[in-house]
Scaffold this active site. Structure first.
Site, mmCIF file in Angstrom:
data_model
loop_
_atom_site.group_PDB
_atom_site.id
_atom_site.type_symbol
_atom_site.label_atom_id
_atom_site.label_comp_id
_atom_site.label_asym_id
_atom_site.label_seq_id
_atom_site.Cartn_x
_atom_site.Cartn_y
_atom_site.Cartn_z
ATOM 1 N N HIS A 129 -28.303 68.948 41.596
ATOM 2 C CA HIS A 129 -28.223 69.168 40.344
ATOM 3 C C HIS A 129 -29.650 68.694 39.481
ATOM 4 C CE1 HIS A 129 -26.964 69.210 36.221
ATOM 5 N NE2 HIS A 129 -27.135 67.940 36.151
ATOM 6 N N ASP A 135 -27.754 58.107 33.972
ATOM 7 C CA ASP A 135 -28.085 59.593 33.226
ATOM 8 C C ASP A 135 -28.999 59.269 32.202
ATOM 9 O OD1 ASP A 135 -28.223 62.236 32.877
ATOM 10 O OD2 ASP A 135 -26.153 62.265 32.263
HETATM 11 FE FE1 N7H Z 1 -27.188 67.097 34.133
HETATM 12 N N1 N7H Z 1 -24.473 63.413 35.748
HETATM 13 O O1 N7H Z 1 -24.381 62.498 34.707
HETATM 14 O O2 N7H Z 1 -23.909 63.319 36.781
HETATM 15 N N2 N7H Z 1 -27.652 65.330 35.085
HETATM 16 N N3 N7H Z 1 -25.167 66.856 34.196
HETATM 17 N N4 N7H Z 1 -26.765 68.825 33.038
HETATM 18 N N5 N7H Z 1 -29.166 67.371 33.952
HETATM 19 C C1 N7H Z 1 -28.899 64.877 35.271
HETATM 20 O O3 N7H Z 1 -32.431 62.922 35.972
HETATM 21 C C2 N7H Z 1 -24.529 65.547 34.826
HETATM 22 C C3 N7H Z 1 -25.757 69.257 32.896
HETATM 23 C C4 N7H Z 1 -29.842 68.449 33.299
HETATM 24 O O4 N7H Z 1 -35.652 66.201 34.794
HETATM 25 C C5 N7H Z 1 -28.742 63.664 36.209
HETATM 26 O O5 N7H Z 1 -31.802 61.738 33.734
HETATM 27 C C6 N7H Z 1 -23.075 65.788 34.621
HETATM 28 C C7 N7H Z 1 -25.810 70.643 32.155
HETATM 29 C C8 N7H Z 1 -31.210 68.284 33.371
HETATM 30 O O6 N7H Z 1 -35.133 65.912 37.195
HETATM 31 C C9 N7H Z 1 -27.240 63.231 36.165
HETATM 32 C C10 N7H Z 1 -22.969 67.066 34.030
HETATM 33 C C11 N7H Z 1 -27.223 70.906 32.144
HETATM 34 C C12 N7H Z 1 -31.366 67.156 34.030
HETATM 35 C C13 N7H Z 1 -26.726 64.196 35.515
HETATM 36 C C14 N7H Z 1 -24.253 67.781 33.627
HETATM 37 C C15 N7H Z 1 -27.916 69.623 32.830
HETATM 38 C C16 N7H Z 1 -30.338 66.522 34.482
HETATM 39 C C17 N7H Z 1 -29.790 62.753 36.567
HETATM 40 C C18 N7H Z 1 -21.626 67.562 33.717
HETATM 41 C C19 N7H Z 1 -27.907 72.075 31.627
HETATM 42 C C20 N7H Z 1 -32.878 66.502 34.413
HETATM 43 C C21 N7H Z 1 -30.303 61.829 35.578
HETATM 44 C C22 N7H Z 1 -20.411 67.013 33.631
HETATM 45 C C23 N7H Z 1 -27.453 73.302 31.804
HETATM 46 C C24 N7H Z 1 -33.469 66.959 35.731
HETATM 47 C C25 N7H Z 1 -31.755 62.174 35.079
HETATM 48 C C26 N7H Z 1 -34.694 66.379 35.856
HETATM 49 C C27 N7H Z 1 -29.842 65.394 35.055
HETATM 50 C C28 N7H Z 1 -24.988 64.416 35.303
HETATM 51 C C29 N7H Z 1 -24.494 68.640 32.946
HETATM 52 C C30 N7H Z 1 -29.165 69.524 32.669
HETATM 53 C C31 N7H Z 1 -26.678 61.887 36.748
HETATM 54 C C32 N7H Z 1 -22.216 64.908 35.257
HETATM 55 C C33 N7H Z 1 -24.698 71.481 31.663
HETATM 56 C C34 N7H Z 1 -32.283 69.227 32.807
#
Ligand code: N7H
Length: 507
Positions: free
Chosen positions: A376, A236
């Site tokens: 996601h 992440d």
């Molecule tokens: Fe997410 N994860 O760790 O599996 N997220 N996220 N997120 N997320 C992203 O691109 C995750 C949540 C965003 O710029 C990655 O840096 C998990 C919420 C945004 O292309 C991974 C949960 C919200 C991005 C995860 C969670 C977001 C993003 C890829 C909950 C907003 C960037 C790594 C448990 C409402 C997208 C990366 C881009 C990426 C995970 C929650 C938002 C692996 C497990 C609630 C904006």
């Protein structure tokens, strides 16, 4: 292992100098023994810096960018622009019991220990334990500050907003989040839990009965090669926006470049109306405790491998996980590595964010063979699907947690997840828009594509998602309820500038 910021330092008497740079901030604390927060004795950074993450700017580079943009990094709390690089962190939620007792202590015992952005960028200036603070709307009220900050979500609090976020109610919420009793949160971060415990003990002794701890959540980067990976195993923190006046000049290919005002109130690009002047350089902090059901997620992948394309069942299961997320566990984007993980690509910050979902040989509006519309990362940053949207952007600063019980007892408990933290200058344009209008919509970014399978939520109702099978876009998967990520609630906070604490909140 790459170097984050300056790796070596001399033990310098920095505090007085650093504090002298800040307006109206008391420079001496009566608590001389409290070295945990303040003593500049670091030889290594308190932050982590996985190879795949963009580097933080050096303090010199950030200072020169900030000068050019007239941004004061000494006045902006350190957590806001740093992103997902914390090693160990404690979220300490409190209620103010006696504001006339608390305010002078806010000035004398908290403010001098708050870690600014400039301090956090320079190891020689980092304290043993970083401290930041943010207040809820009821917390500002408790301090006698009732002016509107021009953000209705913040003013109402997260409990009132839970239906808009798709939560099925508050049955799953940590009881302390269900209401408006939390007035603020102290964020402690360091590289060891012992350092954090010392800092908490010292601050609690100084604050005495002026506040009461309501709830706390301990969080930590996962150990060894999993550092930076969340509990499902995915790396992440790769894609956070680069901010003008901070690190935009050294944005990695594919990284969004945003105005400082998208994150900081009162700066260029903040479209908020009627903000009081003292709110400048503060940021709204959205906190969500998001429980992750890891064995259930893994079993779902094992039970539903994507077949064909010469993949083994195991590879098909990995592919399903990657298509739900938009990235492989290594961080490699499926848009660039559609069938198998490519760890070298995942680890390369020059390449791992350099994609838009658009390809000359595919129709952007219909073709999901490389990446599902509901993945996601595509839901939360649709890139070419929308043209780059530079308003709905957040600075993510979360960290994995295991429940307090487990941390304290050193035994396995059932709860683990993401202590989700997002900063923005407008909650309705940032986190809330992503969650409500994008992730929870079955029709974003195209009609009928389904919700985000990781965080999309329809108040506990069944979720039908299309596009997971690259060779059959109409095939659906049906997920019951909120299968793998359960909201345990949270709160909306405002992380003020240091000068706002000095001139407004502590007087
Ligand atoms: Fe997410 N994860 O760790 O599996 N997220 N996220 N997120 N997320 C992203 O691109 C995750 C949540 C965003 O710029 C990655 O840096 C998990 C919420 C945004 O292309 C991974 C949960 C919200 C991005 C995860 C969670 C977001 C993003 C890829 C909950 C907003 C960037 C790594 C448990 C409402 C997208 C990366 C881009 C990426 C995970 C929650 C938002 C692996 C497990 C609630 C904006």
């Amino acid at each position: 292992m790459k170097l984050t910021v300056h790796s070596f330092c001399t033990v310098a008497l920095f505090t007085a100098q650093a504090l002298a740079l800040r307006p109206n901030i008391p420079s001496a604390s009566p608590f001389k023994h409290r070295q945990g927060l303040r003593k500049p004795s670091r030889l290594s950074s308190l932050l982590i810096n996985p190879d795949a993450h963009p580097n933080l700017p050096t303090s010199d580079a950030a200072a020169s960018a900030a000068n050019a943009a007239n941004l004061n990094l000494d006045d902006i709390q350190g957590d806001i622009l740093i992103g997902m690089k914390k090693n160990q962190e404690l979220f300490y939620f409190f209620s103010i019991l006696d504001s006339s007792d608390f305010k002078p202590k806010l000035a004398s015992d908290i403010l001098p220990n708050i870690t600014s952005t400039s301090q956090l960028l320079d190891v020689s200036k980092q304290p043993v334990t970083m401290l930041n603070i943010a207040f809820s709307a009821t917390g500002l009220s408790a301090l006698g500050v009732d002016e509107s900050l021009g953000d209705s979500a913040f003013a109402g609090g997260q409990f009132k907003d839970l239906r808009s976020l798709g939560d099925p109610g508050s049955d799953n919420w940590v009881p302390d989040f269900a209401g408006t009793d939390i007035h603020g949160v102290l964020l402690f971060a360091s590289d060891s839990q012992d350092n954090i415990n010392d800092a908490v003990f010292e601050l609690e002794s100084a604050l005495g009965g002026s506040i009461k701890k309501v709830y706390s959540l301990a969080a930590a980067a996962r150990p060894g090669s999993q550092a930076g990976h969340e509990h499902f195993g995915f790396l992440d923190g790769i894609s956070n926006p680069a901010v003008e006046g901070f690190n935009a000049d050294q944005a990695m290919p594919g990284q969004a470049r945003i105005s400082s005002g998208t994150i900081l109130l009162g700066e260029t690009g903040d479209f908020g109306r009627g903000r009081p002047a003292w709110a400048k350089d503060g940021s709204f902090l959205v906190f969500r405790q998001l429980k992750q059901l890891v064995p259930e997620f893994n079993k779902f992948l094992v039970d539903n491998p994507i077949v064909g394309n010469g993949l083994t069942r195991e590879e098909g299961s990995e592919l399903l996980g990657a298509r739900m997320m938009g990235r492989w566990k290594s961080g490699a984007p499926i848009d660039l590595a559609p069938l198998r993980d490519d760890p070298e690509l995942g680890a390369d910050p020059l390449r791992n964010n350099n994609f838009t979902y658009a390809h000359a040989d595919l129709d952007l509006s219909t073709d999901q063979s490389r990446c599902p519309f509901s993945a996601h990362t595509r839901k939360t940053r649709p890139r070419a699907d929308q043209g780059e949207n530079l308003v709905t952007q957040i600075m993510r600063a979360g960290i994995p947690y295991v429940s307090d019980d487990e941390a304290a007892a050193n035994t396995t408990s059932t709860e683990r997840g993401l202590a989700f933290v997002a900063y923005q200058s407008n909650i309705g344009n940032g986190f809330r828009f992503m969650q409500q209008t994008w992730a929870n919509s079955i029709n974003f970014v195209n009609p009928g594509v389904g919700v985000d399978p990781i965080i999309g939520s329809l108040a506990g109702a069944e979720r039908v998602i299309k596009g997971m099978d690259p060779s059959n876009a109409n095939q659906t998967i049906t997920l019951t309820g909120n299968n793998f990520v359960i909201s345990r609630g949270g709160e909306y906070f405002f992380a003020p500038s240091l000068s706002a604490i000095a001139s407004k909140l502590s007087v």
